[in-house]
Scaffold this active site. Structure first.
Site, PDB file in Angstrom:
ATOM      1  N   GLY A  42      41.639  46.400  61.361  1.00  0.00           N
ATOM      2  CA  GLY A  42      40.788  47.545  61.676  1.00  0.00           C
ATOM      3  C   GLY A  42      41.505  48.466  62.648  1.00  0.00           C
ATOM      4  N   ALA A  44      41.543  48.468  65.786  1.00  0.00           N
ATOM      5  CA  ALA A  44      42.179  47.747  66.879  1.00  0.00           C
ATOM      6  C   ALA A  44      43.426  47.003  66.400  1.00  0.00           C
ATOM      7  CB  ALA A  44      41.179  46.783  67.515  1.00  0.00           C
ATOM      8  N   HIS A 266      20.926  50.230  66.005  1.00  0.00           N
ATOM      9  CA  HIS A 266      21.157  51.663  65.849  1.00  0.00           C
ATOM     10  C   HIS A 266      19.890  52.348  65.340  1.00  0.00           C
ATOM     11  CE1 HIS A 266      22.872  55.415  64.468  1.00  0.00           C
ATOM     12  NE2 HIS A 266      24.030  55.093  65.002  1.00  0.00           N
ATOM     13  N   SER A 284      24.608  58.481  60.096  1.00  0.00           N
ATOM     14  CA  SER A 284      25.272  58.745  61.372  1.00  0.00           C
ATOM     15  C   SER A 284      24.333  59.383  62.377  1.00  0.00           C
ATOM     16  CB  SER A 284      26.446  59.688  61.165  1.00  0.00           C
ATOM     17  OG  SER A 284      26.856  60.165  62.427  1.00  0.00           O
ATOM     18  N   ARG A 330      21.177  55.118  72.161  1.00  0.00           N
ATOM     19  CA  ARG A 330      20.686  54.364  71.011  1.00  0.00           C
ATOM     20  C   ARG A 330      19.592  53.378  71.349  1.00  0.00           C
ATOM     21  NH1 ARG A 330      26.559  53.452  68.199  1.00  0.00           N
ATOM     22  NH2 ARG A 330      26.647  55.591  67.452  1.00  0.00           N
ATOM     23  N   HIS A 401      23.806  46.996  64.388  1.00  0.00           N
ATOM     24  CA  HIS A 401      24.914  47.880  64.113  1.00  0.00           C
ATOM     25  C   HIS A 401      26.218  47.468  64.786  1.00  0.00           C
ATOM     26  CE1 HIS A 401      27.020  51.553  63.393  1.00  0.00           C
ATOM     27  NE2 HIS A 401      27.111  51.838  64.659  1.00  0.00           N
TER      28      HIS A 401
HETATM   29  C1  LIG Z   1      28.374  52.081  59.531  1.00  0.00           C
HETATM   30  C2  LIG Z   1      29.067  52.155  60.854  1.00  0.00           C
HETATM   31  C3  LIG Z   1      29.354  53.372  61.427  1.00  0.00           C
HETATM   32  C4  LIG Z   1      30.010  53.452  62.642  1.00  0.00           C
HETATM   33  N1  LIG Z   1      30.276  54.671  63.179  1.00  0.00           N
HETATM   34  C5  LIG Z   1      30.951  54.751  64.346  1.00  0.00           C
HETATM   35  C6  LIG Z   1      31.299  56.008  64.906  1.00  0.00           C
HETATM   36  O1  LIG Z   1      30.981  57.058  64.354  1.00  0.00           O
HETATM   37  N2  LIG Z   1      31.983  56.043  66.064  1.00  0.00           N
HETATM   38  C7  LIG Z   1      32.361  54.902  66.706  1.00  0.00           C
HETATM   39  O2  LIG Z   1      33.012  55.000  67.728  1.00  0.00           O
HETATM   40  N3  LIG Z   1      32.074  53.688  66.184  1.00  0.00           N
HETATM   41  C8  LIG Z   1      31.367  53.590  65.039  1.00  0.00           C
HETATM   42  N4  LIG Z   1      31.061  52.359  64.525  1.00  0.00           N
HETATM   43  C9  LIG Z   1      31.577  51.148  65.179  1.00  0.00           C
HETATM   44  C10 LIG Z   1      33.038  50.951  64.826  1.00  0.00           C
HETATM   45  O3  LIG Z   1      33.275  51.338  63.496  1.00  0.00           O
HETATM   46  C11 LIG Z   1      33.493  49.510  64.981  1.00  0.00           C
HETATM   47  O4  LIG Z   1      33.058  48.987  66.175  1.00  0.00           O
HETATM   48  C12 LIG Z   1      35.010  49.444  64.979  1.00  0.00           C
HETATM   49  O5  LIG Z   1      35.534  50.127  63.887  1.00  0.00           O
HETATM   50  C13 LIG Z   1      35.493  48.018  64.992  1.00  0.00           C
HETATM   51  O6  LIG Z   1      36.894  48.024  64.823  1.00  0.00           O
HETATM   52  P1  LIG Z   1      37.736  46.705  64.970  1.00  0.00           P
HETATM   53  O7  LIG Z   1      39.134  47.088  64.740  1.00  0.00           O
HETATM   54  O8  LIG Z   1      37.395  46.052  66.257  1.00  0.00           O
HETATM   55  O9  LIG Z   1      37.189  45.735  63.834  1.00  0.00           O
HETATM   56  P2  LIG Z   1      36.998  45.920  62.244  1.00  0.00           P
HETATM   57  O10 LIG Z   1      37.280  47.266  61.775  1.00  0.00           O
HETATM   58  O11 LIG Z   1      35.677  45.303  61.943  1.00  0.00           O
HETATM   59  O12 LIG Z   1      38.131  45.031  61.631  1.00  0.00           O
HETATM   60  C14 LIG Z   1      38.080  43.644  61.601  1.00  0.00           C
HETATM   61  C15 LIG Z   1      39.311  43.145  60.914  1.00  0.00           C
HETATM   62  O13 LIG Z   1      39.429  41.764  61.135  1.00  0.00           O
HETATM   63  C16 LIG Z   1      39.597  41.090  59.920  1.00  0.00           C
HETATM   64  N5  LIG Z   1      38.953  39.790  60.057  1.00  0.00           N
HETATM   65  C17 LIG Z   1      37.700  39.523  60.513  1.00  0.00           C
HETATM   66  N6  LIG Z   1      37.483  38.214  60.497  1.00  0.00           N
HETATM   67  C18 LIG Z   1      38.601  37.629  60.048  1.00  0.00           C
HETATM   68  C19 LIG Z   1      38.967  36.285  59.790  1.00  0.00           C
HETATM   69  N7  LIG Z   1      38.154  35.274  60.019  1.00  0.00           N
HETATM   70  N8  LIG Z   1      40.209  36.067  59.288  1.00  0.00           N
HETATM   71  C20 LIG Z   1      41.071  37.095  59.036  1.00  0.00           C
HETATM   72  N9  LIG Z   1      40.765  38.376  59.277  1.00  0.00           N
HETATM   73  C21 LIG Z   1      39.545  38.631  59.766  1.00  0.00           C
HETATM   74  C22 LIG Z   1      38.963  41.958  58.883  1.00  0.00           C
HETATM   75  O14 LIG Z   1      39.518  41.690  57.615  1.00  0.00           O
HETATM   76  C23 LIG Z   1      39.330  43.334  59.392  1.00  0.00           C
HETATM   77  O15 LIG Z   1      40.627  43.655  58.979  1.00  0.00           O
HETATM   78  C24 LIG Z   1      30.389  52.277  63.301  1.00  0.00           C
HETATM   79  C25 LIG Z   1      30.094  51.044  62.737  1.00  0.00           C
HETATM   80  C26 LIG Z   1      29.412  50.972  61.532  1.00  0.00           C
HETATM   81  C27 LIG Z   1      29.024  49.655  60.992  1.00  0.00           C
END
Ligand SMILES: Cc1cc2nc3c(=O)[nH]c(=O)nc-3n(C[C@H](O)[C@H](O)[C@H](O)COP(=O)(O)OP(=O)(O)OC[C@H]3O[C@@H](n4cnc5c(N)ncnc54)[C@H](O)[C@@H]3O)c2cc1C
Ligand code: FES
Lengths: 638, 260
Positions: A42, A44, A266, A284, A330, A401
């Site tokens: 993701g 991060a 949310h 959104s 929120r 959310h």
């Molecule tokens: C519908 C929606 C809209 C949103 N809109 C906004 C917004 O407008 N602005 C904002 O700031 N935030 C928003 N958010 C929140 C934001 O999108 C997330 O908090 C953020 O993108 C999380 O990013 P991340 O990199 O931490 O994790 P993620 O993007 O969830 O990535 C997780 C990764 O880990 C991998 N993974 C997970 N578990 C395992 C496992 N057991 N083994 C191997 N791989 C694994 C997955 O395959 C994926 O690649 C929104 C969230 C949602 C649900």
């Protein structure tokens, strides 16, 4: 034992600069001697892996989906914050910092949040350089919008697809490093365990989701960026594969889990409409900039919205919070929607919805302008609900959310287990008890592009330096045997209920008793119910197929098994926090005006839980939160 | 408005492609989908069929999906001969059962393309799309050196055009619907997004040449202007992006020193 966050001393604004100077550097020629595992692609994980590889480290990266581009971050719609002050409306690093701490109801760490606000501006620069097509004004400069909980316009966006565009940016940087052979990509892998050697994180065990093989991977450090655990509730806005398994496996190996009860509900989602429903869709929150929230004044009023005259509508957010109106944070917006529905004023078939009305905005700005801003969201709404929001007000209801809780990390984003770093939604660090809109994308990219590339070096040449390990170490064998046994057990039960069925029931319990409003009695009850459900799961679940093949039923079973254990931890954490703050609203602790009432004297801390066994009580560790720069106030959005 | 009069349950006969693995022969099997609410999505309908299969001790139908809101690009099958089914501009997860009628017979098959191998049932290997991006679908900008984001103004309309192309979700429907299994729309979208922006210009020639070459190597076919890709693209990416790709490729060949 009190937890030490290792916050550098010195004035708030200088901490990060000073710390970066003090961190030991890894000699450029030596970087290629280090192997780093990143789990998650993701915002991060993707940004971290690309940046670490640019610096010269060897990276192995893992994700569940068939491509790193599909991580759940892709679904973020509204935008990403930064303190650029391009709109000259009084924004600053300090204001973004302050808003975030206040928005989080004073349950986050000042130093982390300040750093986040500081690097926010670099993120936008980096994304633009990568070719992220942010929205622009006619003069060609970047456009901004204001977003829930903020009175300045600091949110950058790419239509309603900001997460997609930011993720594709990180994915493109990652792809470049894959092509350069600095990153090795492992798709369709499920991390099932963390491997520790002498207490240090040295590898992971994954299941290859195509072949079923259980694989071991070793490295000098492990970075988890596996997202949030909102799917514990079954219905949420998260992607179907979002899970707690990776984080929970680290918890079971000794990593502390912080504030698991801090979950965000949310306010603007499409209401639930049937038992078969598999997920909820977010609309959104940027819609609240132009949409007005209302319900009929009279609970008995069942006319269609167009027939209810202005004077008989209750624009409850505007009435109750004149200065923030529809833009309250929120948690406040969600709780108020619930209150209206509890009073019987909810609309739609189920009575569990409120209107979000664009009539005035369309009159004021014209349909074209509204379509430009929200066209794709309106279209998505129409596809699902079969109703045209340009003509009939949208119906919305709160849904799970985001999860503010996560694995505990120190200022360097390292957990209490040396060598285990946690980024993005998977950690707990920056949003306290409530996250402001457009701040998760900011945090994910801050962690990956700008924090971990510095802090991981400190560990690698510091306490982690003399610990090279390969997968021949017995710790790998032991962990992979344990994983195999777990899988065998799941497949051998042969019960009568599907995994989804258990998940639905767990979600129902959590939503009812550990959702928007909680109370001691309900939480106690939920604890017992979940533990009984878990008992039944291990006797009566039906998982088809074998472990040696592509088996989605098995994948899901493992995730739900972990949610069942984790659900109890959420409930326990909620029970032990005898105050209300942000998303954690305990009905026994509210002000006369029904707002969350904090207890700063006794609960101004992070609750970090340590695993002691599946059936024994976890141990609670506290990190006291120290506020030297902001004054703790009762949040007011009136 | 959804109201109770229009709401009804329907029954369908599904003919679903079942294939145990990449090297095993597959075939269409028949299933009954009973009492399907017309508010369900197509994938929720398969969920219901699968829950029954599991309780009968049978192997559920494998299919890819994740976000279920039309943005991750994970879902996708050929439904009654069309990638992502009958609705224009809609991913399979956003296709609702109200677009089907009682007693319909619905044929569900995986993406079929030389470049995508079947993994199981409806699940295919789309990793060649990632390889295309690795071949040049990026701007080489290391973290750390970026100038202020407003340093280069970009005309509003240019940014919008770039965004139109960037909206591609990488699902592979364009490849599946193309009689030649070409990936020109996918590649064209990425080339366009980056070539339109000033930041993308320095590497434009190299990018075009490398991505086109890789496309050939990976077994994707040529574009013969069938326009099936545009018709089935759930994000309605325009084939003008293919024209831009062709221009960029020609320009790269004529004026660049990059070896072809
Ligand atoms: C519908 C929606 C809209 C949103 N809109 C906004 C917004 O407008 N602005 C904002 O700031 N935030 C928003 N958010 C929140 C934001 O999108 C997330 O908090 C953020 O993108 C999380 O990013 P991340 O990199 O931490 O994790 P993620 O993007 O969830 O990535 C997780 C990764 O880990 C991998 N993974 C997970 N578990 C395992 C496992 N057991 N083994 C191997 N791989 C694994 C997955 O395959 C994926 O690649 C929104 C969230 C949602 C649900
Ligand atoms: S499941 Fe994500 S696009 Fe359909």
């Amino acid at each position: 034992m009190p937890l030490d966050a290792k916050i550098p001393d010195g004035p708030l604004a200088e901490k990060w600069e000073k710390h970066r100077f003090e961190l030991k550097l890894v000699n450029p020629a030596n970087k290629r001697k280090y192997n780093i595992i990143v789990v998650g692609t993701g915002l991060a994980g993707g940004s971290a892996a690309a940046t670490l590889a640019e610096l010269g480290y060897n990276v192995k990266i893992f994700c569940i989906q068939d491509s790193p581009r599909r991580a759940h971050s892709i679904a973020a719609q509204g935008g990403i914050n930064a303190a650029k002050n391009y709109q000259n409306d009084g924004d600053s690093i300090w204001r973004l910092f302050y808003d975030t701490v206040k928005g989080g109801d004073f349950r986050s760490r000042e130093a982390n949040v300040y750093r986040l606000a500081q690097v926010s501006n670099n993120i936008i620069d980096q994304c633009v350089a990568q070719g992220v097509p942010f929205a622009r004004d006619y003069g060609g400069l970047l456009a901004n919008r204001s977003f829930g909980g903020a009175q300045v316009s600091r949110t950058f966006y790419a239509r309603g697809q900001t997460g997609q565009q930011l993720l594709l940016g990180a994915y493109s940087a990652l792809s470049r490093q894959i092509a350069a052979k600095k990153v090795e990509m492992f798709t369709r892998r499920d991390m099932l365990d963390l491997v520790l050697v002498d207490g240090h994180a040295k590898g992971i065990i994954v299941r290859n989701l195509v072949t079923g093989d259980i694989e071991s991977h070793a490295a000098d450090a492990v970075v988890l960026a596996t997202g949030g655990y909102g799917n514990a509730f079954n219905l949420s806005t998260n992607a179907m594969s979002s899970n707690v398994t990776a984080a929970y496996s680290a918890y079971k190996k000794g990593a502390y889990f912080a504030n698991p009860c801090f979950t965000q509900i949310h306010p603007t989602c499409i209401p639930v409409h049937g038992d078969y429903q598999s997920k909820l869709t977010l609309m959104s929150e940027s819609l609240r900039n132009d949409g007005r929230v209302w319900v009929p004044k009279d609970p008995k009023d069942k006319r269609s919205p167009g027939q209810i005259p202005e004077s008989e509508r209750d624009y409850y957010l505007e009435n109750k919070y004149p200065s923030f109106g529809n833009l309250v944070p929120r948690d406040v917006a969600s709780r108020n929607a619930k209150d209206q529905c509890d009073m019987g004023k909810g609309v739609g078939e189920t009575g569990l919805a409120v209107y979000l009305d664009f009539e005035d905005a369309i009159k004021r700005d014209g349909k074209d302008v509204i379509e430009k801003k929200y066209g794709n969201l309106f279209q998505m709404y129409e596809k699902i609900i079969d109703s045209n929001p340009y003509e009939t007000p949208m119906m919305i209801y709160p849904a799970v959310h985001y999860t503010m809780g996560g694995l505990w990390v120190d200022y360097d984003l390292m957990s209490n287990l040396p060598g285990l770093f946690v980024l993005g939604e998977a950690n707990f660090s920056d949003h306290g008890a409530n996250r402001l809109g457009a701040s998760a994308l900011m945090q994910g990219l801050a962690d990956g592009y700008f924090v971990i590339p510095y802090t991981i070096g400190g560990y690698l040449v510091g306490e982690g330096s003399d610990k090279k390990i390969s997968i021949d170490h017995p710790a790998f064998k032991e962990a992979s045997e344990k994983v195999k046994t777990g899988i065998k057990k799941l497949l051998s039960i042969g019960g009568k209920r599907t995994v989804d069925d258990f998940h639905r029931e767990l979600g129902g319990i959590l939503w009812e008793y550990c959702g928007m409003a909680r109370n001691d009695e309900g939480l106690k009850k939920a604890g017992t119910m979940i533990s009984e459900l878990r008992g039944e799961f291990w006797e009566n679940v039906s998982v088809s197929g074998s472990g040696r093949e592509f088996n989605q039923s098995l994948e899901k079973a493992g995730r739900v098994a972990d949610f069942l254990e984790f659900g109890e931890l959420m409930v326990r954490d909620a029970f032990s926090r005898k105050e209300s703050c942000g998303g954690h609203f305990n009905e026994g602790h509210q002000t006369e005006e029904n707002e969350a009432k904090r207890d700063d004297e006794n609960f101004s801390h992070v609750a970090a839980w340590e695993f002691t066994g599946v059936d024994s009580e976890p141990a609670l560790h506290k990190e006291e939160l120290v506020f030297e720069n902001v004054e703790l106030t009762q949040r007011s959005y009136k | 408005m959804t109201n109770s009069e229009t709401k009804k349950d329907i029954n369908l006969t599904l003919k679903v492609w079942r294939q145990k693995g990449p090297d095993v022969k597959g075939k269409l099997e028949t299933y009954q989908a009973k009492n399907i609410s017309t508010d369900m999505s197509f994938l929720e309908m398969i969920d219901v069929v699968n829950e029954d299969l599991i309780l009968e001790g049978k192997d559920p139908i494998a299919f890819d999906h994740d976000c279920r809101e039309g943005i991750c690009g994970m879902c996708g099958c050929v439904v009654d001969g069309r990638a992502h089914g009958p609705e224009q501009g809609t991913t399979l997860c956003q296709l609702h059962m109200r677009h089907f009628s009682n007693n319909d017979v619905v044929v569900v098959e995986p993406w079929r393309s030389r470049a995508f191998k079947v993994i199981k049932d409806l699940v295919v290997d789309r990793s060649p799309l990632d390889k295309l991006i690795q071949a040049g679908g990026f701007i080489s900008a290391n973290v750390g050196g970026a100038p202020d984001a407003n340093a280069i103004p970009i005309p509003h309309d240019t940014a919008e055009l770039s965004m139109d192309a960037a909206a591609c979700i990488g699902c592979g429907a364009c490849v599946a619907s193309c009689p030649n299994a070409s990936a020109m729309l996918f590649v064209g979208a990425k080339i366009s997004q980056l070539a339109l922006l000033p930041q993308g210009k320095p590497e434009a020639a190299k990018r075009a040449i490398s991505m086109v070459k890789t496309m050939d190597e990976l077994g994707f076919g040529n574009c013969t202007n069938e326009a099936e890709c545009e018709a089935d693209c759930p994000k309605e990416i325009s084939i003008t992006n293919i024209a831009r790709l062709n221009r960029e490729f020609l320009k790269a060949g004529l004026f660049s020193t990059v070896a072809k």
